[in-house]
Design a protein around this motif. Structure first.
Motif, PDB file in Angstrom:
ATOM      1  N   ARG A   1       6.340   2.633  27.118  1.00 12.80           N
ATOM      2  CA  ARG A   1       6.645   1.713  26.013  1.00 12.80           C
ATOM      3  C   ARG A   1       6.297   2.334  24.672  1.00 12.80           C
ATOM      4  O   ARG A   1       7.007   2.148  23.691  1.00 12.80           O
ATOM      5  CB  ARG A   1       5.865   0.416  26.186  1.00 12.80           C
ATOM      6  N   ALA A   2       5.188   3.108  24.636  1.00 12.06           N
ATOM      7  CA  ALA A   2       4.767   3.731  23.380  1.00 12.06           C
ATOM      8  C   ALA A   2       5.793   4.751  22.902  1.00 12.06           C
ATOM      9  O   ALA A   2       5.826   5.092  21.731  1.00 12.06           O
ATOM     10  CB  ALA A   2       3.406   4.394  23.541  1.00 12.06           C
ATOM     11  N   PHE A   3       6.617   5.253  23.846  1.00  9.79           N
ATOM     12  CA  PHE A   3       7.675   6.166  23.436  1.00  9.79           C
ATOM     13  C   PHE A   3       8.984   5.427  23.189  1.00  9.79           C
ATOM     14  O   PHE A   3      10.041   6.033  23.074  1.00  9.79           O
ATOM     15  CB  PHE A   3       7.857   7.284  24.468  1.00  9.79           C
ATOM     16  N   GLY A   4       8.890   4.095  23.148  1.00  9.13           N
ATOM     17  CA  GLY A   4      10.043   3.290  22.762  1.00  9.13           C
ATOM     18  C   GLY A   4      11.152   3.240  23.790  1.00  9.13           C
ATOM     19  O   GLY A   4      12.292   2.942  23.450  1.00  9.13           O
ATOM     20  N   LEU A   5      10.839   3.516  25.071  1.00 13.04           N
ATOM     21  CA  LEU A   5      11.892   3.415  26.087  1.00 13.04           C
ATOM     22  C   LEU A   5      12.337   1.954  26.199  1.00 13.04           C
ATOM     23  O   LEU A   5      11.509   1.045  26.108  1.00 13.04           O
ATOM     24  CB  LEU A   5      11.368   3.889  27.441  1.00 13.04           C
ATOM     25  N   PRO A   6      13.632   1.719  26.430  1.00 11.14           N
ATOM     26  CA  PRO A   6      14.106   0.339  26.570  1.00 11.14           C
ATOM     27  C   PRO A   6      13.414  -0.350  27.752  1.00 11.14           C
ATOM     28  O   PRO A   6      13.190   0.279  28.788  1.00 11.14           O
ATOM     29  CB  PRO A   6      15.609   0.492  26.846  1.00 11.14           C
ATOM     30  N   LEU A  27       1.491  -2.325  20.143  1.00  8.73           N
ATOM     31  CA  LEU A  27       1.479  -2.302  21.613  1.00  8.73           C
ATOM     32  C   LEU A  27       0.299  -3.112  22.106  1.00  8.73           C
ATOM     33  O   LEU A  27      -0.378  -2.759  23.060  1.00  8.73           O
ATOM     34  CB  LEU A  27       1.347  -0.871  22.121  1.00  8.73           C
ATOM     35  N   ARG A  65       8.738   3.495  17.718  1.00  8.50           N
ATOM     36  CA  ARG A  65       7.781   4.030  18.696  1.00  8.50           C
ATOM     37  C   ARG A  65       8.228   5.365  19.258  1.00  8.50           C
ATOM     38  O   ARG A  65       9.334   5.509  19.746  1.00  8.50           O
ATOM     39  CB  ARG A  65       7.600   3.059  19.859  1.00  8.50           C
ATOM     40  N   GLY A  66       7.314   6.321  19.213  1.00  8.73           N
ATOM     41  CA  GLY A  66       7.614   7.634  19.771  1.00  8.73           C
ATOM     42  C   GLY A  66       8.468   8.471  18.832  1.00  8.73           C
ATOM     43  O   GLY A  66       8.492   9.682  18.949  1.00  8.73           O
ATOM     44  N   ARG A  83      10.623  -1.059  18.407  1.00  2.00           N
ATOM     45  CA  ARG A  83      10.793  -0.108  19.486  1.00  2.00           C
ATOM     46  C   ARG A  83      11.393   1.201  18.963  1.00  2.00           C
ATOM     47  O   ARG A  83      11.040   2.291  19.416  1.00  2.00           O
ATOM     48  CB  ARG A  83      11.698  -0.722  20.563  1.00  2.00           C
ATOM     49  N   HIS A  89      14.739   9.810  24.299  1.00  2.13           N
ATOM     50  CA  HIS A  89      15.938   8.995  24.528  1.00  2.13           C
ATOM     51  C   HIS A  89      16.720   8.692  23.255  1.00  2.13           C
ATOM     52  O   HIS A  89      17.924   8.488  23.297  1.00  2.13           O
ATOM     53  CB  HIS A  89      15.560   7.689  25.223  1.00  2.13           C
ATOM     54  N   ASN A 134       3.813   8.786  34.508  1.00  8.33           N
ATOM     55  CA  ASN A 134       4.317   8.167  35.738  1.00  8.33           C
ATOM     56  C   ASN A 134       4.168   9.138  36.912  1.00  8.33           C
ATOM     57  O   ASN A 134       4.633  10.271  36.843  1.00  8.33           O
ATOM     58  CB  ASN A 134       5.788   7.790  35.536  1.00  8.33           C
ATOM     59  N   PHE A 169      -2.771   9.158  24.435  1.00 10.20           N
ATOM     60  CA  PHE A 169      -3.689   8.179  25.025  1.00 10.20           C
ATOM     61  C   PHE A 169      -4.950   8.825  25.569  1.00 10.20           C
ATOM     62  O   PHE A 169      -5.028  10.025  25.777  1.00 10.20           O
ATOM     63  CB  PHE A 169      -2.983   7.383  26.123  1.00 10.20           C
ATOM     64  N   ARG A 195      13.238   2.237  36.154  1.00 13.35           N
ATOM     65  CA  ARG A 195      12.947   3.642  36.466  1.00 13.35           C
ATOM     66  C   ARG A 195      11.446   3.891  36.599  1.00 13.35           C
ATOM     67  O   ARG A 195      11.018   4.665  37.440  1.00 13.35           O
ATOM     68  CB  ARG A 195      13.518   4.529  35.362  1.00 13.35           C
ATOM     69  N   TYR A 196      10.623   3.222  35.771  1.00 12.78           N
ATOM     70  CA  TYR A 196       9.196   3.540  35.769  1.00 12.78           C
ATOM     71  C   TYR A 196       8.382   2.618  36.669  1.00 12.78           C
ATOM     72  O   TYR A 196       7.396   3.044  37.243  1.00 12.78           O
ATOM     73  CB  TYR A 196       8.650   3.545  34.330  1.00 12.78           C
ATOM     74  N   ALA A 197       8.769   1.336  36.800  1.00 14.71           N
ATOM     75  CA  ALA A 197       7.951   0.408  37.591  1.00 14.71           C
ATOM     76  C   ALA A 197       8.507   0.183  39.000  1.00 14.71           C
ATOM     77  O   ALA A 197       7.820   0.391  39.987  1.00 14.71           O
ATOM     78  CB  ALA A 197       7.801  -0.919  36.860  1.00 14.71           C
ATOM     79  N   ARG A 224       2.451   1.688  29.720  1.00 12.79           N
ATOM     80  CA  ARG A 224       2.154   1.610  28.295  1.00 12.79           C
ATOM     81  C   ARG A 224       2.665   2.870  27.596  1.00 12.79           C
ATOM     82  O   ARG A 224       3.233   2.814  26.506  1.00 12.79           O
ATOM     83  CB  ARG A 224       0.643   1.472  28.087  1.00 12.79           C
ATOM     84  N   THR A 225       2.482   4.041  28.245  1.00 11.11           N
ATOM     85  CA  THR A 225       2.996   5.283  27.660  1.00 11.11           C
ATOM     86  C   THR A 225       4.509   5.185  27.459  1.00 11.11           C
ATOM     87  O   THR A 225       5.018   5.495  26.383  1.00 11.11           O
ATOM     88  CB  THR A 225       2.686   6.484  28.573  1.00 11.11           C
ATOM     89  N   LYS A 272      14.798   0.026  31.241  1.00 11.58           N
ATOM     90  CA  LYS A 272      14.547   1.321  31.855  1.00 11.58           C
ATOM     91  C   LYS A 272      13.086   1.420  32.319  1.00 11.58           C
ATOM     92  O   LYS A 272      12.794   2.010  33.355  1.00 11.58           O
ATOM     93  CB  LYS A 272      14.849   2.431  30.842  1.00 11.58           C
TER      94      LYS A 272
END
Lengths: 316, 323
Positions: free
Chosen positions: A216-221, B58, B89-90, B86, B119, B105, B97, A228-230, A213-214, A224
């Motif tokens: 996504r909250a930073f708008g990463l595609p 979200l 966001r950010g 998107r 990014h 991560n 949070f 990269r994250y999952a 969720r973080t 990615k």
């Protein structure tokens, strides 16, 4: 990390030692004197005594065990009492065949298993997800030798698309590939289902995690986020499952090689057991166990490399 | 007054659950202007986190926006193309949070993640790292270079929340949404983080939304407050008015229950009797009436929004002491 690696390798050697002791125990627990079983009911006592001596069975057990380990440590696994060829040569001939079978089976399991698992996550809750679940569980439940026999019946006997037995002509790559398809599928299919369930479960869990969720909250595609994250995180539990899986793939190779009459460790070991050809039995078990331990140890080290939390927990 | 940066207009959101449709937000409205710190308070399940998540859309897959709009600089966010959402966001709207333990991560270093979060910026990686380093220093991390090489589990909870705040500030967003920023921390850490947020608001140009159930956080940080109950905004007030002249009986009850305002030891901590109404079938009348000490027959009808001043209003038949 280095201490951990050393510990893991020491543990692997210890396990190998215990397994070989247990094997020796079993050899002496099996009813029937090896020499008389091997020579049949009409053997003369003189012949039996000769074979017993050649197998080294006239020595005390402790001496036999000591000799075995001392020789094995120098790379000498003894001489086959029947063909008089060194056991190591036979294993080195057979092992690549089994390794090829296992690797191709694992490749089936990885490509199909991960694809089905990811598909189930993408279509979670739908008809496709449930159908894939049913298929995966069926794949897991059916033993590999049953799958092997049905594959033989359907593709080799009825449809006659693929050869029923053998490993193909040597030097003829297409015929070798054709001969590999059915056996590798028979070995790998249970793992397709298992990996599909595994990947589905760990991806679902990770995609619901807060750090996704973080991201996504930073708008990463999204691509990615998934790769990269999952996926990087989902791959960690899968590695140890695959490593353990290689062990069971080796043991199902024993059945499948017999069904398809392919040369390999499985055929070598079954033949040797039937003929009470102990040097070959012991040598084969030693090499397969060592290989399996090597894979598991490498997997543990790889996990520690990939997951910093594991690495730190080990350092403490 | 300046145009609002963020305007949530009569927003209703329902969750589809196994036990039926749950109305998590029912016509909630809110505005935030540049330079303001807005508090959103209420007990668990009142819809405050749903409201926070709706600001950057979200929401979980089971959520459905049934009515209303979220406007950022006059533009409806919820009807924007997903890619356009998107892009906000950010960059324009950033979140801090609740749980710093799980917000990052675990297999990527803080540096890698702080670089990834930038990014959208067309600058070299070294500059992104430098920017992360500056912000880590800004939020009081003792050794920014070391922090960048650390994995999340190697930092303490308070440290991680500092990094989360630095991360949110990376792209210099216009709106900062802090969803329960101190709830997962112990008391001393909470005080430090509140101190840090107060410190940051001095030179921050945008609007900050602080979602919390802790009235102390509101009193320390906010200019204006929205009190939520059962998916509705039941009271809106300036922070001083809220504590000194609350309009809604629920607000009064919340203040009475706050352990922070007791000066002497009490044998029992006051609580609000009863529980939240079932949001699968929200009541037609006032949703607080069953727990309200001053409720009467009229409270079974939908309550009006009583505007008693330019800045204070309440969703109550009896707001401001009417019979």
């Amino acid at each position: 990390m280095l201490t951990y690696a050393i510990k893991r390798i020491a543990l692997a050697v210890l396990i190998l030692f215990v397994v070989m002791l247990a094997m020796y125990g079993m050899v002496f627990l099996v009813p029937g004197d090896p020499a008389s079983v091997a020579l049949g009911p009409r053997a003369t006592p003189a012949l039996k005594a000769m074979l017993t001596e050649r197998m080294g069975l006239d020595q005390p057990v402790a001496v036999q065990i000591w000799r075995f380990f001392a020789n094995a440590a120098q790379g000498d696994l003894g001489i086959d009492v029947w063909s008089k060829r060194p056991v190591l040569d036979q294993i080195l001939e057979a092992f690549p065949q089994t390794l090829l079978l296992g690797t191709v089976a694992l490749a089936w399991a990885l490509t199909l298993g991960i694809t089905l698992g990811v598909l189930a996550v993408v279509y979670r809750g739908t008809f496709i997800d449930r159908a894939l679940g049913l298929i995966s569980v069926s794949f897991i439940s059916v033993p590999s030798f049953v799958v092997a026999i049905y594959l033989l019946l359907i593709f080799a006997v009825w449809l006659q698309w693929l050869p029923a037995i053998g490993a193909g002509k040597s030097g003829d790559i297409p015929s070798q590939i054709k001969a590999l398809i059915l056996p590798s599928l028979a070995v790998g299919i249970g793992w397709v289902g298992y990996l599909a369930r595994m990947v589905r479960a760990s991806m679902l869990e990770i995609m619901a995690a807060n750090h996704i969720r973080t991201a996504r909250a930073f708008g990463l595609p999204e691509r990615k986020v998934v790769t990269r994250y999952a996926l990087r995180l989902a791959i960690v539990p899968t590695i140890s499952v695959i490593a353990v899986g290689l062990g069971s793939i080796l043991s199902s190779a024993v059945f499948v090689e017999t069904v398809f009459s392919r040369p390999g460790i499985g055929t070598l070991i079954t033949g040797a057991v039937f003929k009470r050809n102990y040097p070959v039995v012991m040598g084969t078990v030693l090499v397969t166990t060592a290989f399996y331990l090597l894979v598991i140890t490498c997997a543990d080290l790889l996990i520690a490399k990939l997951d910093p939390r594991v690495r730190d927990a080990l350092a403490r | 007054m300046t145009d609002p940066l963020l305007e949530i207009d009569a927003l209703s959101i329902a969750y589809h659950t196994d036990h039926g449709r749950l109305s998590a937000l029912r016509g909630a409205s809110l505005i935030a202007r540049a330079g303001e710190v807005i508090g959103i308070v209420g007990e668990s399940g009142c819809g405050k986190s749903t409201l926070a998540a709706s600001v950057i859309n979200l929401l979980p897959a089971a959520a459905e926006v049934t009515n209303g709009a979220v406007r950022y600089k006059g533009q409806d966010i919820l009807s924007l193309h997903p890619e356009a959402q998107r892009a906000l966001r950010g960059q324009d709207i950033a979140m801090i949070f609740q749980d710093p333990m799980t917000a990052f991560n675990p297999v990527l270093t803080m540096g890698a993640q702080l670089v990834d979060f930038q990014h959208a910026a067309q600058i070299p990686r070294a500059e992104k790292l430098a920017r992360a380093r500056t912000l880590l220093a800004r939020v009081g991390m003792p050794d920014p270079d070391l922090t960048l090489r650390r994995y999340p589990h190697q930092l303490s909870g308070g440290m991680r929340q500092r990094v989360a705040i630095a991360a949110a500030l990376l792209m210099n967003p216009t709106i900062l949404v802090a969803d329960e920023p101190t709830t997962a921390l112990d008391v001393t850490m909470e005080a430090q983080i509140i101190h840090l947020l107060r410190d940051l608001r001095r030179d921050y140009q945008g609007a900050i939304l602080v979602i919390t159930h802790h009235l102390g956080v509101v009193a320390e940080l906010c200019d204006r407050v929205y009190v939520m109950y059962a998916g509705e905004v039941v009271e809106e007030a300036l922070v001083d008015d809220l504590f000194h002249a609350p309009l809604h009986p629920y607000t009064s009850a919340l203040i009475a229950c706050d352990p922070g305002h007791f000066e002497q030891a009490t044998p029992i901590l006051p609580t609000i009797p009863g529980r939240l109404p079932d949001l699968r079938n929200p009541p037609i009348g006032c949703s607080f009436a069953p727990r309200c000490p001053i409720a009467s027959e009229i409270c079974a009808t939908p309550p009006p929004r009583m505007q008693i001043s330019l800045t204070q209003s309440a969703l109550c038949h009896k707001a401001g002491g009417r019979p």
